[in-house]
Design an enzyme around this catalytic site. Sequence first.
Site, mmCIF file in Angstrom:
data_model
loop_
_atom_site.group_PDB
_atom_site.id
_atom_site.type_symbol
_atom_site.label_atom_id
_atom_site.label_comp_id
_atom_site.label_asym_id
_atom_site.label_seq_id
_atom_site.Cartn_x
_atom_site.Cartn_y
_atom_site.Cartn_z
ATOM 1 N N HIS A 171 -3.115 7.223 2.177
ATOM 2 C CA HIS A 171 -3.548 5.891 1.767
ATOM 3 C C HIS A 171 -4.725 5.544 2.672
ATOM 4 O O HIS A 171 -4.651 5.736 3.879
ATOM 5 C CB HIS A 171 -2.426 4.873 1.951
ATOM 6 C CG HIS A 171 -2.932 3.465 2.047
ATOM 7 N ND1 HIS A 171 -3.742 2.919 1.075
ATOM 8 C CD2 HIS A 171 -2.798 2.510 2.994
ATOM 9 C CE1 HIS A 171 -4.059 1.687 1.419
ATOM 10 N NE2 HIS A 171 -3.503 1.421 2.583
ATOM 11 N N ASN B 165 -10.248 -0.313 0.479
ATOM 12 C CA ASN B 165 -8.788 -0.194 0.480
ATOM 13 C C ASN B 165 -8.263 -0.684 -0.867
ATOM 14 O O ASN B 165 -8.319 -1.875 -1.149
ATOM 15 C CB ASN B 165 -8.219 -1.027 1.640
ATOM 16 C CG ASN B 165 -6.707 -0.998 1.694
ATOM 17 O OD1 ASN B 165 -6.047 -0.521 0.769
ATOM 18 N ND2 ASN B 165 -6.157 -1.514 2.780
ATOM 19 N N CYS C 70 0.816 -1.225 0.000
ATOM 20 C CA CYS C 70 0.000 0.000 0.000
ATOM 21 C C CYS C 70 0.848 1.273 0.000
ATOM 22 O O CYS C 70 0.339 2.351 -0.321
ATOM 23 C CB CYS C 70 -0.939 0.011 1.199
ATOM 24 S SG CYS C 70 -1.984 -1.438 1.276
HETATM 25 O O1 UT7 Z 1 -3.474 -1.299 3.813
HETATM 26 C C1 UT7 Z 1 -3.127 -2.140 4.888
HETATM 27 C C2 UT7 Z 1 -4.094 -3.299 4.871
HETATM 28 N N1 UT7 Z 1 -4.818 -3.615 6.047
HETATM 29 C C3 UT7 Z 1 -5.263 -2.752 6.991
HETATM 30 O O2 UT7 Z 1 -5.009 -1.597 6.989
HETATM 31 C C4 UT7 Z 1 -6.089 -3.327 8.099
HETATM 32 C C5 UT7 Z 1 -6.018 -2.504 9.358
HETATM 33 N N2 UT7 Z 1 -6.916 -3.045 10.377
HETATM 34 C C6 UT7 Z 1 -8.241 -2.830 10.340
HETATM 35 O O3 UT7 Z 1 -8.731 -2.121 9.486
HETATM 36 C C7 UT7 Z 1 -9.073 -3.445 11.432
HETATM 37 O O4 UT7 Z 1 -8.237 -4.138 12.337
HETATM 38 C C8 UT7 Z 1 -10.156 -4.429 10.883
HETATM 39 C C9 UT7 Z 1 -11.260 -3.621 10.218
HETATM 40 C C10 UT7 Z 1 -9.553 -5.410 9.895
HETATM 41 C C11 UT7 Z 1 -10.776 -5.203 12.036
HETATM 42 O O5 UT7 Z 1 -11.314 -4.318 12.995
HETATM 43 P P1 UT7 Z 1 -10.981 -4.546 14.539
HETATM 44 O O6 UT7 Z 1 -11.749 -3.532 15.276
HETATM 45 O O7 UT7 Z 1 -9.477 -4.533 14.703
HETATM 46 O O8 UT7 Z 1 -11.576 -5.985 14.813
HETATM 47 P P2 UT7 Z 1 -10.840 -7.318 15.303
HETATM 48 O O9 UT7 Z 1 -10.009 -7.902 14.231
HETATM 49 O O10 UT7 Z 1 -10.198 -7.101 16.630
HETATM 50 O O11 UT7 Z 1 -12.096 -8.236 15.516
HETATM 51 C C12 UT7 Z 1 -13.118 -7.916 16.472
HETATM 52 C C13 UT7 Z 1 -14.249 -8.920 16.297
HETATM 53 C C14 UT7 Z 1 -13.756 -10.372 16.266
HETATM 54 O O12 UT7 Z 1 -14.735 -11.157 16.935
HETATM 55 P P3 UT7 Z 1 -14.478 -11.632 18.452
HETATM 56 O O13 UT7 Z 1 -13.211 -12.416 18.429
HETATM 57 O O14 UT7 Z 1 -14.379 -10.365 19.251
HETATM 58 O O15 UT7 Z 1 -15.707 -12.433 18.748
HETATM 59 C C15 UT7 Z 1 -13.769 -10.715 14.790
HETATM 60 O O16 UT7 Z 1 -13.953 -12.078 14.563
HETATM 61 O O17 UT7 Z 1 -14.897 -8.706 15.050
HETATM 62 C C16 UT7 Z 1 -14.969 -9.930 14.322
HETATM 63 N N3 UT7 Z 1 -14.938 -9.634 12.899
HETATM 64 C C17 UT7 Z 1 -16.052 -9.376 12.201
HETATM 65 N N4 UT7 Z 1 -17.339 -9.301 12.540
HETATM 66 C C18 UT7 Z 1 -18.239 -8.990 11.581
HETATM 67 C C19 UT7 Z 1 -13.857 -9.571 12.073
HETATM 68 N N5 UT7 Z 1 -14.262 -9.269 10.841
HETATM 69 C C20 UT7 Z 1 -15.608 -9.145 10.884
HETATM 70 C C21 UT7 Z 1 -16.599 -8.835 9.924
HETATM 71 N N6 UT7 Z 1 -17.877 -8.768 10.316
HETATM 72 N N7 UT7 Z 1 -16.279 -8.588 8.631
#
Ligand code: UT7
Length: 336
Positions: free
Chosen positions: A263, A293, A122
């Site tokens: 970005h 993204n 990215c």
């Molecule tokens: O360009 C670089 C590429 N990548 C990035 O920049 C990613 C950067 N990170 C993020 O944008 C965020 O970390 C995410 C949007 C990917 C995730 O958000 P988060 O607030 O960090 O959530 P998390 O990964 O800590 O997950 C929290 C909960 C989990 O459930 P439990 O374990 O608390 O029960 C996940 O399983 O949310 C769950 N979860 C979802 N729920 C509904 C993860 N993805 C999803 C989803 N829908 N799509």
Amino acid sequence: MLWQKGALVLVNAHILGTGAYAPKRILTNQYLAELVDTTDAWITGRTGIKQRRIAAEGEVTSDMAVIAARHALAMAATKAEDLDMIIVATVSADMPLPSCAVIVQAKLGAARAFAFDVSAACAGSLYGLSIAGQFIQTGKARRVLVIGAELLSRLVDWSDRNTCILFGDAAGAMIVGPAHDRRRGLLSTHLHSDGTAAEILSIPGGGSQHPQSAEVLARKMDKIAMNGREIYKFAVRVLPEVILEALDANGLHVSDIDHIVPHQANARIVESVLGRLGIPLEKCWMNLDRYGNTSSASLPISLDEANRAGRLKPGDLIAMMAIGAGMTWGSALMRW
Ligand code: UT7
């Protein structure tokens, strides 16, 4: 590079034209909620994304790159034949070999240019802009095409809700050349990498470590694997640092920034970085809600949209920032 009165004078590099392209097909959060266990409310609330674009069947990365490039060339009143150099930032090229850049070169008919890809995920467009800037500054090139193009929809595991909600396909392009006015153009770029964090965002299969095989395919190792939480923490730590580093190097202050062109990975990341720096959100061009993204395409698309909307006035100070797999990150300061 010029010699004036026995002294070496570096020429400022400037962006002379911008362009963007995104495929027509729109994939909404509602549609994704039918594919995986997620909701529009979760995706919107956690990322700011409402929809993303998906390439048509048969459409490849270089096709998108070429359309974005043509828009940028037209704005810069530059012919493809006049390009000296083409850089394509991508991790989703048409094929592993040769580079996407040489395919773009052929499609554009840019026979004089030499062409290569940059692999910095990215942050790739920022890396590309920095390289282009050095060639322009030293007079080694006069017209450089920098493209960020990604077709990540073919590298995403569409059953993985952690990743499939995030990414979209698109391309953005910039024509870099000498600035006519010495007070304008690229003031600095600051690039960083930390390979000890390589595992938090990768496509582990398909390379020399895990060559393509039935097992690689069965274990979906040819798809994006991501620890979103770790990337998030990394991003909100290093992005404010690299903006402050750039300002410090130029003797400027946060209040001098007129526009932030980031970005766009997650709206919460951008909001947190701006909050830490004390920069109002109105100074930032956001389009994540419409494109998701788009990795290396994200920054040049945002720049193009802000540019075509008439938001960037001559003399405005623009701070660009990006972070991606590697980890790779950086900033660029530009006097528009
Ligand atoms: O360009 C670089 C590429 N990548 C990035 O920049 C990613 C950067 N990170 C993020 O944008 C965020 O970390 C995410 C949007 C990917 C995730 O958000 P988060 O607030 O960090 O959530 P998390 O990964 O800590 O997950 C929290 C909960 C989990 O459930 P439990 O374990 O608390 O029960 C996940 O399983 O949310 C769950 N979860 C979802 N729920 C509904 C993860 N993805 C999803 C989803 N829908 N799509």
